[in-house]
Motif scaffolding. Structure first.
Motif, PDB file in Angstrom:
ATOM      1  N   PRO B 133       1.001  -1.280  -0.155  1.00  0.00           N
ATOM      2  CA  PRO B 133       0.067   0.145  -0.012  1.00  0.00           C
ATOM      3  C   PRO B 133       0.775   1.358   0.001  1.00  0.00           C
ATOM      4  O   PRO B 133       0.160   2.282   0.004  1.00  0.00           O
ATOM      5  CB  PRO B 133      -0.858  -0.153   1.400  1.00  0.00           C
ATOM      6  CG  PRO B 133       0.066  -0.912   2.379  1.00  0.00           C
ATOM      7  CD  PRO B 133       0.743  -1.874   1.129  1.00  0.00           C
ATOM      8  N   ALA B 134       2.161   1.200   0.297  1.00  0.00           N
ATOM      9  CA  ALA B 134       2.839   2.278   0.293  1.00  0.00           C
ATOM     10  C   ALA B 134       3.319   2.919  -1.311  1.00  0.00           C
ATOM     11  O   ALA B 134       3.443   4.051  -1.364  1.00  0.00           O
ATOM     12  CB  ALA B 134       4.204   2.218   0.978  1.00  0.00           C
ATOM     13  N   CYS B 135       3.589   1.769  -1.931  1.00  0.00           N
ATOM     14  CA  CYS B 135       3.711   2.367  -3.449  1.00  0.00           C
ATOM     15  C   CYS B 135       2.485   3.407  -3.999  1.00  0.00           C
ATOM     16  O   CYS B 135       1.550   2.787  -4.246  1.00  0.00           O
ATOM     17  CB  CYS B 135       3.898   1.173  -4.368  1.00  0.00           C
ATOM     18  SG  CYS B 135       4.214   1.649  -6.180  1.00  0.00           S
ATOM     19  N   PRO B 136       2.990   4.446  -4.520  1.00  0.00           N
ATOM     20  CA  PRO B 136       1.703   5.421  -4.829  1.00  0.00           C
ATOM     21  C   PRO B 136       1.313   5.074  -6.252  1.00  0.00           C
ATOM     22  O   PRO B 136       0.415   5.679  -6.985  1.00  0.00           O
ATOM     23  CB  PRO B 136       2.561   6.507  -4.890  1.00  0.00           C
ATOM     24  CG  PRO B 136       3.864   6.667  -4.952  1.00  0.00           C
ATOM     25  CD  PRO B 136       3.914   4.907  -4.088  1.00  0.00           C
ATOM     26  N   TYR B 137       2.116   4.031  -7.175  1.00  0.00           N
ATOM     27  CA  TYR B 137       1.937   3.574  -8.349  1.00  0.00           C
ATOM     28  C   TYR B 137       1.061   2.319  -8.466  1.00  0.00           C
ATOM     29  O   TYR B 137       0.733   1.750  -9.686  1.00  0.00           O
ATOM     30  CB  TYR B 137       2.925   3.689  -9.086  1.00  0.00           C
ATOM     31  CG  TYR B 137       3.513   4.910  -9.577  1.00  0.00           C
ATOM     32  CD1 TYR B 137       3.151   5.848 -10.498  1.00  0.00           C
ATOM     33  CD2 TYR B 137       4.862   5.347  -8.751  1.00  0.00           C
ATOM     34  CE1 TYR B 137       3.939   7.074 -10.613  1.00  0.00           C
ATOM     35  CE2 TYR B 137       5.502   6.601  -8.965  1.00  0.00           C
ATOM     36  CZ  TYR B 137       5.074   7.323 -10.141  1.00  0.00           C
ATOM     37  OH  TYR B 137       5.648   8.384 -10.260  1.00  0.00           O
ATOM     38  N   GLY B 138       1.123   1.473  -7.525  1.00  0.00           N
ATOM     39  CA  GLY B 138       0.383   0.369  -7.473  1.00  0.00           C
ATOM     40  C   GLY B 138       1.165  -0.747  -7.928  1.00  0.00           C
ATOM     41  O   GLY B 138       0.792  -1.499  -8.978  1.00  0.00           O
ATOM     42  N   PRO B 233      -1.361   7.316 -11.532  1.00  0.00           N
ATOM     43  CA  PRO B 233      -1.911   8.409 -10.759  1.00  0.00           C
ATOM     44  C   PRO B 233      -1.300   9.799 -11.339  1.00  0.00           C
ATOM     45  O   PRO B 233      -0.221   9.838 -11.624  1.00  0.00           O
ATOM     46  CB  PRO B 233      -0.931   8.462  -9.485  1.00  0.00           C
ATOM     47  CG  PRO B 233       0.145   7.347  -9.873  1.00  0.00           C
ATOM     48  CD  PRO B 233      -0.203   6.677 -10.982  1.00  0.00           C
ATOM     49  N   PRO B 236       1.462  11.820  -8.283  1.00  0.00           N
ATOM     50  CA  PRO B 236       2.034  10.864  -6.989  1.00  0.00           C
ATOM     51  C   PRO B 236       2.746  11.600  -5.995  1.00  0.00           C
ATOM     52  O   PRO B 236       3.793  12.165  -6.661  1.00  0.00           O
ATOM     53  CB  PRO B 236       2.690   9.671  -7.902  1.00  0.00           C
ATOM     54  CG  PRO B 236       3.159  10.156  -9.053  1.00  0.00           C
ATOM     55  CD  PRO B 236       2.236  11.221  -9.542  1.00  0.00           C
ATOM     56  N   VAL B 237       2.845  11.271  -5.072  1.00  0.00           N
ATOM     57  CA  VAL B 237       3.551  11.780  -3.750  1.00  0.00           C
ATOM     58  C   VAL B 237       4.147  10.562  -2.933  1.00  0.00           C
ATOM     59  O   VAL B 237       3.457   9.702  -2.535  1.00  0.00           O
ATOM     60  CB  VAL B 237       2.958  12.986  -3.236  1.00  0.00           C
ATOM     61  CG1 VAL B 237       3.714  13.285  -1.924  1.00  0.00           C
ATOM     62  CG2 VAL B 237       2.438  14.169  -3.961  1.00  0.00           C
TER      63      VAL B 237
END
Ligand code: SF4
Ligand code: SF4
Lengths: 345, 275
Positions: B133-138, B233, B236-237
């Motif tokens: 869940p940490a990866c902002p890009y999935g 996204p 993304p951040v």
């Protein structure tokens, strides 16, 4: 119209919860079709997505393990503070019960955490490094310090051995306990999951409030009526803090707060509120007189805290599974920033 | 080192997907008919390290018009009849400069290589799933039945011996280009200018800016539409950017708990005392 439109319609039809369209930019789009009968809490979400697929990979954590871990960690941490307070003010039965419950809860929460690992036999790799950028690493070390303190406090209390060391362990657990209760909020918030990340300011307060309510509930269940006056005040304090922080969260987090009111997460959150109100009212009105009423109110407070944790957990999962919660706020952020590097002419 | 994926020349052949699976011995993860155009892999995950997206749009590309001679084959993505177009894009781990997956990994199994890429050490990963869940890009995901997290390694083993990654090697149109990032950025900027000159106004770069929320991507893209159209996204951040604030808030909350409960006991006094 080319025949490919059929494919698109088919896909859209398959995912009734979705309003996403393929290949239509935000600009110049008409209003979203109505008829869903749901009252929008936030401005209409207009966005595009890839066949409605999530952008994020949703958490792989199991709800029972991780929400349970949040709940038990809070119960243990706040319980240690209450135990120290009870001991200092001569409420010995409550102190003893809370020390035991804290040990049991921290044991259970550690077991839940290890159980959730994909390779639990490799748990020791957690203690290979110490990384402040990883709340899970910080948490592992925190548990490594708090667990023995809570364990010693309980063991020495029950056996009556080494009273001075017992007091030191009790104090140590009381100092570390709040950190144990609060850090789990950072654990959830330090992810890209919108409902968790956007709530990173309020979530620690929701968690410690919920923890205080749970620990007070445990004391009401386990301690005699003559000792439970501060526990009732603690319950009011905890429930009030939790409620207030959740209200701020829902106002501040914008679209990301929506999952807290929907679906399974919404049901858990509402159940948490109802149980919390019932438990608090019950213990304030009757908890000082009747042991049974105190125990019942305490049980309601414990259940309320568990519901809140499950609600928060599922809100996160729901927000990760719907690309709307990822795209729309980021779009708004970009729009607020004006034409940026990703918007070259 | 990194990737520049120029989606305007991608023909959707999926050679990269296959080459990646073959070279890295990534297990098969089910062949499904998804109804999502020609996409049967759906997205990035533990067993899909390259994913070719297929987007069908009723939108003409650039100056293309139906029935007109497409002399400018350079215009990239094919424009079919009726102004309909396909966008194809081969997606991959972005090898972020500020990688959330790496930041949150509690075992140190995710690390940054000497090439600036982000790789999981499979013998150390304990399967905590935090990176997912940490990866902002999935991108990164946990493999079922294995428990560990897996993702693109940018062919760490190949680039270590001077080879280009399997996907870039296999790509017949050079849609996937591998090389030093500043060189790739230069080339990408030229390509965008060229496309704009051809009237493909939608062309834009994604993830190339070292000042963006993730400090720039080690794998960046030339896209022909908004990022979210491709399942990316828009802004993304890296989640750890807010971590100091999170720890501060947690610290205040913990202090509030300790102080609040201490006040409660102080107010009540000893058992049998006040109140
Ligand atoms: S894209 Fe995701 S998995 Fe890849 S480096 Fe960035 S954060 Fe890590
Ligand atoms: S670099 Fe290697 S692992 Fe990554 S997508 Fe390409 S072929 Fe697959």
């Amino acid at each position: 119209m080319s025949s490919s439109e059929v494919g698109k319609e088919g896909v859209r039809g398959e995912r009734p919860g979705r309003e996403a369209q393929i290949g239509k930019g935000l600009r110049g789009r008409g209003r979203r079709r109505g008829g869903r009968g749901e009252k929008a809490m936030v401005p209409e979400a207009e966005f595009t997505s890839y066949y409605g697929k999530p952008i994020l990979n949703p958490p792989v954590w199991k709800s029972l393990d991780i929400a349970g871990y949040f709940f038990l960690g809070g119960l243990a941490g706040a319980g240690s503070v209450l135990a120290a307070g009870a001991q200092l003010t001569g409420r010995t039965a409550a102190a003893r019960a809370l020390k035991i419950s804290s040990l049991a809860a921290i044991g259970g929460s550690t077991a839940a955490l290890v159980h959730d690992l994909g390779r639990p036999e490799r748990f020791y790799n957690m203690l290979r490094v110490m990384k402040p950028t990883s709340p899970m690493s910080v948490g592992s070390w925190l548990l490594a310090a708090y667990g023995p303190a809570a364990g010693a406090a309980a063991a020495l209390e029950v056996t009556g051995l080494l009273p001075r060391l017992g007091r030191a362990a009790t104090a140590g657990a009381a100092v570390l306990g709040p950190a144990v209760a609060a850090y789990t909020a950072v654990l959830a918030a330090d992810t890209a999951v919108p409902a968790w990340h956007e709530a990173h300011r309020e979530l620690p307060f929701v968690f410690v409030g919920s923890a205080a309510a749970a620990a007070a509930g445990m004391a009401l269940v386990a301690a005699p009526v003559r000792e439970n006056a501060p526990m009732r005040t603690a319950a009011v304090f905890g429930a009030g803090l939790e409620l207030a922080a959740a209200a701020v969260l829902e106002r501040r987090a914008g679209l990301a707060a929506e999952p807290y009111r929907r679906g399974r997460a919404g049901a858990y959150m509402r159940a948490g509120e109802v149980l919390s109100a019932a438990g608090t009212a019950g213990c304030v009105l009757l908890g000082g007189r009747s042991r049974a009423a105190a125990a019942l109110s305490g049980a309601a407070l414990l259940a309320s805290s568990a519901c809140t944790r499950f609600g928060v957990f599922h809100a996160g999962v729901q927000s990760a599974e719907d690309p709307k919660y990822t795209v729309v706020p980021q779009r708004e952020r970009l729009a607020a920033r004006g034409p940026g590097p990703t918007r070259e002419p | 080192m990194g990737f520049f994926t120029d989606t305007s020349v991608c023909i959707g052949c999926k050679a990269c997907e296959v080459a990646c699976k073959e070279w890295n011995a990534v297990p098969e993860d089910g062949l499904e008919f998804t109804g999502m155009s020609y996409d049967n892999t759906q997205g990035l995950g533990a067993d899909t390290w390259r994913h070719v997206a297929f987007i069908e749009q009723s939108k003409p590309i650039g100056q293309n018009e139906t029935g007109v001679d497409h002399g400018a084959a350079d215009q990239g993505a094919a424009a079919g009849a009726g102004g309909m177009r396909w966008l194809m894009a081969s997606d991959v781990c972005k090898h972020c400069t500020h990688a959330a997956c790496l930041d949150v990994c509690p075992t140190g199994s995710l690390f940054r290589t000497e090439f600036g890429t982000v790789v999981v050490q499979e013998d150390i990963c304990n399967g905590c799933g935090y990176c997912v869940p940490a990866c902002p890009y999935g991108v990164i995901d946990q493999r079922k039945g294995d428990g560990r997290a897996w993702k693109c390694t940018l062919c760490y083993d190949r680039i270590g011996v001077g080879q280009e990654p399997a996907c870039a090697k296999a790509c017949p149109t050079d849609s996937i280009q591998f090389g030093p990032l500043d060189e790739l950025r230069e080339r990408a900027a030229m390509r965008v200018d060229q496309l704009h000159g051809l009237g493909v106004e939608d062309a834009r770069l994604y993830g190339q800016d070292p000042d963006d929320g993730v400090g720039g991507d080690g794998a960046f893209f030339l896209l022909l539409d908004e990022p979210e159209v491709y399942g990316l996204p828009p802004d993304p951040v890296v989640t750890t950017r807010d971590l100091p604030s999170m720890w501060r808030h947690a610290g205040v909350a913990a202090a509030a708990l300790l102080g609040g409960l201490a006040t409660v006991f102080a107010a009540h006094g000893r058992e049998g005392g006040a109140r």
